[in-house]
Write an enzyme that holds these catalytic residues in place. Sequence first.
Site, PDB file in Angstrom:
ATOM      1  N   LYS A  10       0.805  -1.214   0.000  1.00  0.00           N
ATOM      2  CA  LYS A  10       0.000   0.000   0.000  1.00  0.00           C
ATOM      3  C   LYS A  10       0.836   1.261   0.000  1.00  0.00           C
ATOM      4  O   LYS A  10       0.392   2.286  -0.455  1.00  0.00           O
ATOM      5  CB  LYS A  10      -0.977  -0.004   1.178  1.00  0.00           C
ATOM      6  CG  LYS A  10      -0.276   0.026   2.504  1.00  0.00           C
ATOM      7  CD  LYS A  10      -1.210  -0.154   3.637  1.00  0.00           C
ATOM      8  CE  LYS A  10      -0.434  -0.219   4.927  1.00  0.00           C
ATOM      9  NZ  LYS A  10       0.722   0.712   4.959  1.00  0.00           N
ATOM     10  N   ARG A  84      -6.759   1.752  11.922  1.00  0.00           N
ATOM     11  CA  ARG A  84      -6.432   0.328  12.067  1.00  0.00           C
ATOM     12  C   ARG A  84      -7.194  -0.296  13.232  1.00  0.00           C
ATOM     13  O   ARG A  84      -7.020  -1.474  13.492  1.00  0.00           O
ATOM     14  CB  ARG A  84      -4.926   0.167  12.313  1.00  0.00           C
ATOM     15  CG  ARG A  84      -4.123  -0.020  11.025  1.00  0.00           C
ATOM     16  CD  ARG A  84      -2.646  -0.050  11.361  1.00  0.00           C
ATOM     17  NE  ARG A  84      -1.887  -0.847  10.449  1.00  0.00           N
ATOM     18  CZ  ARG A  84      -0.887  -0.372   9.700  1.00  0.00           C
ATOM     19  NH1 ARG A  84      -0.539   0.893   9.763  1.00  0.00           N
ATOM     20  NH2 ARG A  84      -0.221  -1.170   8.908  1.00  0.00           N
ATOM     21  N   ARG A 123      10.954  -5.959   0.649  1.00  0.00           N
ATOM     22  CA  ARG A 123      10.679  -4.507   0.670  1.00  0.00           C
ATOM     23  C   ARG A 123      11.922  -3.698   1.036  1.00  0.00           C
ATOM     24  O   ARG A 123      12.642  -4.016   1.962  1.00  0.00           O
ATOM     25  CB  ARG A 123       9.555  -4.205   1.664  1.00  0.00           C
ATOM     26  CG  ARG A 123       9.241  -2.720   1.776  1.00  0.00           C
ATOM     27  CD  ARG A 123       7.847  -2.450   2.248  1.00  0.00           C
ATOM     28  NE  ARG A 123       7.561  -2.898   3.594  1.00  0.00           N
ATOM     29  CZ  ARG A 123       6.393  -2.670   4.201  1.00  0.00           C
ATOM     30  NH1 ARG A 123       5.432  -2.013   3.564  1.00  0.00           N
ATOM     31  NH2 ARG A 123       6.187  -3.101   5.419  1.00  0.00           N
ATOM     32  N   ARG A 156      13.304  -2.168   6.378  1.00  0.00           N
ATOM     33  CA  ARG A 156      12.731  -1.624   7.614  1.00  0.00           C
ATOM     34  C   ARG A 156      13.009  -2.580   8.766  1.00  0.00           C
ATOM     35  O   ARG A 156      13.018  -3.784   8.559  1.00  0.00           O
ATOM     36  CB  ARG A 156      11.221  -1.458   7.437  1.00  0.00           C
ATOM     37  CG  ARG A 156      10.839  -0.116   6.897  1.00  0.00           C
ATOM     38  CD  ARG A 156       9.397  -0.023   6.523  1.00  0.00           C
ATOM     39  NE  ARG A 156       8.470  -0.575   7.511  1.00  0.00           N
ATOM     40  CZ  ARG A 156       7.150  -0.559   7.372  1.00  0.00           C
ATOM     41  NH1 ARG A 156       6.616  -0.021   6.291  1.00  0.00           N
ATOM     42  NH2 ARG A 156       6.359  -1.078   8.283  1.00  0.00           N
ATOM     43  N   ARG A 167       2.479  -8.497  13.899  1.00  0.00           N
ATOM     44  CA  ARG A 167       1.729  -7.545  13.063  1.00  0.00           C
ATOM     45  C   ARG A 167       0.470  -8.200  12.499  1.00  0.00           C
ATOM     46  O   ARG A 167      -0.586  -7.571  12.423  1.00  0.00           O
ATOM     47  CB  ARG A 167       2.629  -7.009  11.944  1.00  0.00           C
ATOM     48  CG  ARG A 167       3.709  -6.094  12.518  1.00  0.00           C
ATOM     49  CD  ARG A 167       4.875  -5.933  11.578  1.00  0.00           C
ATOM     50  NE  ARG A 167       4.585  -5.086  10.454  1.00  0.00           N
ATOM     51  CZ  ARG A 167       5.394  -4.958   9.401  1.00  0.00           C
ATOM     52  NH1 ARG A 167       6.510  -5.647   9.344  1.00  0.00           N
ATOM     53  NH2 ARG A 167       5.076  -4.157   8.423  1.00  0.00           N
TER      54      ARG A 167
HETATM   55  P1  ADP Z   1       2.960  -1.458   6.692  1.00  0.00           P
HETATM   56  O1  ADP Z   1       3.549  -0.626   5.592  1.00  0.00           O
HETATM   57  O2  ADP Z   1       3.685  -2.746   6.882  1.00  0.00           O
HETATM   58  O3  ADP Z   1       1.488  -1.624   6.595  1.00  0.00           O
HETATM   59  P2  ADP Z   1       3.034   0.883   8.416  1.00  0.00           P
HETATM   60  O4  ADP Z   1       4.199   1.659   7.930  1.00  0.00           O
HETATM   61  O5  ADP Z   1       1.687   1.353   7.986  1.00  0.00           O
HETATM   62  O6  ADP Z   1       3.250  -0.664   8.064  1.00  0.00           O
HETATM   63  O7  ADP Z   1       3.064   0.842  10.007  1.00  0.00           O
HETATM   64  C1  ADP Z   1       4.253   0.519  10.721  1.00  0.00           C
HETATM   65  C2  ADP Z   1       3.954   0.452  12.220  1.00  0.00           C
HETATM   66  O8  ADP Z   1       3.519   1.758  12.672  1.00  0.00           O
HETATM   67  C3  ADP Z   1       2.811  -0.487  12.624  1.00  0.00           C
HETATM   68  O9  ADP Z   1       3.239  -1.842  12.773  1.00  0.00           O
HETATM   69  C4  ADP Z   1       2.366   0.127  13.956  1.00  0.00           C
HETATM   70  O10 ADP Z   1       3.278  -0.164  14.992  1.00  0.00           O
HETATM   71  C5  ADP Z   1       2.484   1.639  13.652  1.00  0.00           C
HETATM   72  N1  ADP Z   1       1.216   2.155  13.078  1.00  0.00           N
HETATM   73  C6  ADP Z   1       1.037   2.620  11.801  1.00  0.00           C
HETATM   74  N2  ADP Z   1      -0.251   3.005  11.608  1.00  0.00           N
HETATM   75  C7  ADP Z   1      -0.898   2.767  12.787  1.00  0.00           C
HETATM   76  C8  ADP Z   1      -2.252   2.940  13.223  1.00  0.00           C
HETATM   77  N3  ADP Z   1      -3.210   3.433  12.413  1.00  0.00           N
HETATM   78  N4  ADP Z   1      -2.550   2.580  14.513  1.00  0.00           N
HETATM   79  C9  ADP Z   1      -1.609   2.086  15.349  1.00  0.00           C
HETATM   80  N5  ADP Z   1      -0.323   1.899  14.994  1.00  0.00           N
HETATM   81  C10 ADP Z   1       0.045   2.222  13.732  1.00  0.00           C
END
Ligand code: ADP
Length: 214
Positions: A10, A84, A123, A156, A167
């Site tokens: 995404k 989320r 990634r 990352r 996750r």
């Molecule tokens: P990915 O690209 O793998 O979907 P993100 O970059 O969106 O991951 O998120 C990385 C981390 O940041 C999550 O695992 C969480 O710890 C935190 N995080 C991101 N968005 C949220 C959210 N909406 N609510 C709570 N924690 C979040």
Amino acid sequence: MLLGAPGSGKGTQAEMITRQFGIPVTSPGAILRREKDLGTPLGLETAEITQRGDLVSDKIIIGLIEDWLRLHGGHGFVFDGFPRTLPQAESLRLILTRLHTSLDLAIWLEVSEETVRARISGRLQCRSCGFTTSVTSAKFAERPVCPYCDGPLVRRNDDDMSVLQTRLREFNTKTQPLADFYGKMSILDRVDGNRDREAVFNDISRLIEGKVPA
Ligand code: ADP
């Protein structure tokens, strides 16, 4: 809004939306990574949580989104990785009611665990500008550098198979119920995210074009 399991590609889809439609995108995950790199109190407070793969508290995330909307939300927006949890979705509903704004679309990117594993293990992300790509697309360079800013492309620290278990558990227990929440509001569209980037983006573009006034 883009909702999907971790590593569903995404980041890249959100970047493609900005480039194609000029709609600003915000992602709490990207904001928190930047705060951590800058060494701010917020970055330091949340670094351990994100590295473990747990979700950051609703209070912190909602605060970030409220600030962002106040500064940049006047001309449309895409949220990448937000909301989320159900409390985040409820808060967003209240904030948008206060701003006399409505949500047009919630895109649910469906990906199998196999796809998530493959995407996460490949990634790469630019340490300078956050651009997201994969080991296979970045093969053009001996030492992978960002095609946009020349910054170093790195893994990352939460893109790790043991962190992924946490996750996915967070996703299944806290994020999955949002499919029902937005389904009931009749704004949810499911997109098969297991296909290549362009095929997924074609579907997302069509959904957005159906909403943006000509
Ligand atoms: P990915 O690209 O793998 O979907 P993100 O970059 O969106 O991951 O998120 C990385 C981390 O940041 C999550 O695992 C969480 O710890 C935190 N995080 C991101 N968005 C949220 C959210 N909406 N609510 C709570 N924690 C979040």
